[in-house]
Motif scaffolding. Structure first.
Motif, PDB file in Angstrom:
ATOM      1  N   GLY A  88       0.864  -1.154  -0.048  1.00 22.28           N
ATOM      2  CA  GLY A  88       0.098   0.126  -0.201  1.00 22.28           C
ATOM      3  C   GLY A  88       0.610   1.178   0.036  1.00 22.28           C
ATOM      4  O   GLY A  88       0.579   2.303   0.271  1.00 22.28           O
ATOM      5  N   LYS A  89       1.994   1.186  -0.594  1.00 22.81           N
ATOM      6  CA  LYS A  89       2.767   2.267  -0.576  1.00 22.81           C
ATOM      7  C   LYS A  89       3.239   2.868  -1.744  1.00 22.81           C
ATOM      8  O   LYS A  89       3.299   2.052  -2.740  1.00 22.81           O
ATOM      9  CB  LYS A  89       4.625   2.012  -0.074  1.00 22.81           C
ATOM     10  CG  LYS A  89       4.163   1.278   1.387  1.00 22.81           C
ATOM     11  CD  LYS A  89       3.452   2.025   2.571  1.00 22.81           C
ATOM     12  CE  LYS A  89       3.587   1.332   3.980  1.00 22.81           C
ATOM     13  NZ  LYS A  89       2.688   1.945   4.994  1.00 22.81           N
ATOM     14  N   HIS A  90       3.163   4.166  -2.152  1.00 28.31           N
ATOM     15  CA  HIS A  90       3.650   4.854  -3.466  1.00 28.31           C
ATOM     16  C   HIS A  90       5.235   4.689  -3.416  1.00 28.31           C
ATOM     17  O   HIS A  90       5.691   4.344  -2.255  1.00 28.31           O
ATOM     18  CB  HIS A  90       3.350   6.066  -3.375  1.00 28.31           C
ATOM     19  CG  HIS A  90       1.782   6.494  -3.385  1.00 28.31           C
ATOM     20  ND1 HIS A  90       0.928   6.234  -4.269  1.00 28.31           N
ATOM     21  CD2 HIS A  90       1.150   7.114  -2.168  1.00 28.31           C
ATOM     22  CE1 HIS A  90      -0.317   6.450  -4.037  1.00 28.31           C
ATOM     23  NE2 HIS A  90       0.089   7.008  -3.005  1.00 28.31           N
ATOM     24  N   VAL A  91       5.948   4.611  -4.533  1.00 24.77           N
ATOM     25  CA  VAL A  91       6.977   4.101  -4.637  1.00 24.77           C
ATOM     26  C   VAL A  91       8.061   5.121  -5.394  1.00 24.77           C
ATOM     27  O   VAL A  91       7.315   5.506  -6.507  1.00 24.77           O
ATOM     28  CB  VAL A  91       7.436   2.834  -5.423  1.00 24.77           C
ATOM     29  CG1 VAL A  91       8.567   2.494  -5.466  1.00 24.77           C
ATOM     30  CG2 VAL A  91       6.908   1.695  -4.074  1.00 24.77           C
ATOM     31  N   ILE A  92       9.348   5.640  -5.158  1.00 21.21           N
ATOM     32  CA  ILE A  92      10.285   6.172  -5.860  1.00 21.21           C
ATOM     33  C   ILE A  92      11.317   5.123  -6.065  1.00 21.21           C
ATOM     34  O   ILE A  92      11.947   4.604  -5.167  1.00 21.21           O
ATOM     35  CB  ILE A  92      10.923   7.436  -5.540  1.00 21.21           C
ATOM     36  CG1 ILE A  92       9.512   8.516  -5.590  1.00 21.21           C
ATOM     37  CG2 ILE A  92      11.919   7.960  -6.278  1.00 21.21           C
ATOM     38  CD1 ILE A  92       9.832   9.850  -5.090  1.00 21.21           C
ATOM     39  N   VAL A  93      11.807   4.818  -7.228  1.00 24.42           N
ATOM     40  CA  VAL A  93      12.613   3.871  -7.454  1.00 24.42           C
ATOM     41  C   VAL A  93      14.070   4.751  -7.867  1.00 24.42           C
ATOM     42  O   VAL A  93      13.995   5.469  -8.934  1.00 24.42           O
ATOM     43  CB  VAL A  93      12.663   3.067  -8.322  1.00 24.42           C
ATOM     44  CG1 VAL A  93      13.603   1.657  -8.436  1.00 24.42           C
ATOM     45  CG2 VAL A  93      11.212   2.063  -7.628  1.00 24.42           C
ATOM     46  N   GLU A  94      15.522   4.559  -7.360  1.00 24.82           N
ATOM     47  CA  GLU A  94      16.371   5.165  -7.880  1.00 24.82           C
ATOM     48  C   GLU A  94      16.769   4.600  -9.129  1.00 24.82           C
ATOM     49  O   GLU A  94      16.553   3.385  -9.658  1.00 24.82           O
ATOM     50  CB  GLU A  94      17.687   4.878  -6.973  1.00 24.82           C
ATOM     51  CG  GLU A  94      19.045   5.342  -7.411  1.00 24.82           C
ATOM     52  CD  GLU A  94      19.309   6.837  -7.616  1.00 24.82           C
ATOM     53  OE1 GLU A  94      19.202   7.355  -8.818  1.00 24.82           O
ATOM     54  OE2 GLU A  94      19.421   7.566  -6.542  1.00 24.82           O
TER      55      GLU A  94
END
Length: 354
Positions: A88-94
């Motif tokens: 249930g988390k939004h994500v930013i990926v390097e």
């Protein structure tokens, strides 16, 4: 509407310390809430309020965390991003998004299925010099663009160590590292090419590092436009060449790398008035016919704005609007597709048509 987005960062290495955490705490929309460090508490010495967790599972189970930022080695991006969205988390990926196209395409589907936003940290879209290049192309001051050269060179004739120098580690080497930036920038300017040709090499021939450390990737488009993207570890030049634009009316050249990384390393953050501002001796040069007048001179570099990446992600989350994302997971998948095709082209020594 939610006013602050609680952010959890996985890892506190160079990327997290230099880029992500300083930008997060500089944003009025974000709150750095937790950091995953398996064995140490370095983050809490810099940001005393953060909750240091030992495992990603602990972080994913925190109900207050809205957004997870993944700054771990490339081969872990897929599994961590998938697990975070499913929790249930939004994500930013390097960058790079993933190691394979199959993984990238699956994350696109996971994002849609879970209704969680997923973005890739392509901060170089907000380099001041790249913003200048975008503006120049849009202005038409060079006429129809026929060639775009983008270089990201360094001089490092030794192995720095770490996972990026290990051939056996998926996603290591310079193509996945700096190539992911250059390919994304070209996609941002021109879209997907009609063909790709690449030469990827290990020039240093070090005993303790056999990863690729030099590449030239040529993307060809309709109408004769080509984008030549290159990077090497044995380029001892000062200043380094960064961009060349060639058009029907003239050319633009730019040396020196964007100032923001060095500023962030020195503790200068976006709230500082001098942040992202390049001195005049670093500005690019133009030689072109504009409106019937031959112009030779310098072009002031746009202000660099890495903070805009995080502002955009925050706005998309607060609006609940996936389409508002500047860097979408589909963008990441396209970049990985071209990385894989570049590898295929180099291995087979031929042009690959898309």
């Amino acid at each position: 509407m939610q006013s602050k987005i609680n952010v959890g960062v996985i890892g506190f290495g160079f990327s997290s310390q230099t880029f992500h955490c300083p930008l997060i705490v500089s944003s009025p929309h974000l709150h750095l809430s937790a950091v995953v460090e398996r064995h140490q508490n370095k983050s809490s010495t810099v940001y005393p309020w953060v909750n240091v967790t030992r495992t990603t599972e602990e972080l994913f189970d925190l109900p207050t965390i809205d957004l997870v930022v993944i700054t771990t080695p490339n081969d872990s991006h897929f599994s961590l991003a998938k697990a975070a969205m499913e929790k249930g988390k939004h994500v930013i990926v390097e960058k790079p998004f993933t190691v394979t196209l199959a993984e990238a395409e699956e994350l696109v589907q996971v994002s849609k299925k879970t209704n969680k936003l997923c973005s890739i940290y392509q901060n170089r879209r907000w380099d001041g010099d790249f913003l200048t290049v975008k503006k120049l192309i849009a202005s038409g001051h060079l006429g129809r663009i026929v060639e775009f050269q983008s270089k990201f060179d360094r001089f490092r004739n030794f192995s720095k160590g770490g996972w990026r120098e290990k051939e056996e580690q998926a996603g290591s080497g310079i193509l996945y590292d700096l190539g992911a930036h250059l390919i994304d920038q070209s996609l941002c300017l021109f879209g997907m090419p009609k063909s790709i040709f690449a030469s990827i090499n290990n020039q240093r021939q070090l005993k303790d590092s056999q990863v690729d450390d030099e590449f030239t990737v040529t993307l060809s488009y309709e109408g004769g436009l080509k984008a030549v993207l290159s990077s090497g570890m044995l380029v001892r030049e000062n200043p380094v060449s960064r961009y060349t634009l060639r058009g029907m009316n003239g050319s633009f050249t730019k040396h020196c790398l964007d100032v923001q990384e060095d500023q962030l390393k020195a503790g200068v953050v976006p709230t500082n008035a001098h942040y992202g501002v390049e001195s005049s001796e670093r500005w690019g040069s133009i030689n072109s016919d504009i409106g019937g007048i031959h112009i030779v001179g310098h072009v002031e570099t746009e202000k660099g704005t890495y903070i805009e990446f995080y502002s955009n992600v925050a706005e998309a989350i607060l609006k609940g609007d996936r389409e508002h994302l500047a860097v979408k997971p589909e963008d990441g998948a396209q970049c990985i597709r071209l990385i894989e095709l570049a590898q295929k082209s180099s291995n087979e020594g031929r042009v690959i048509f898309l």
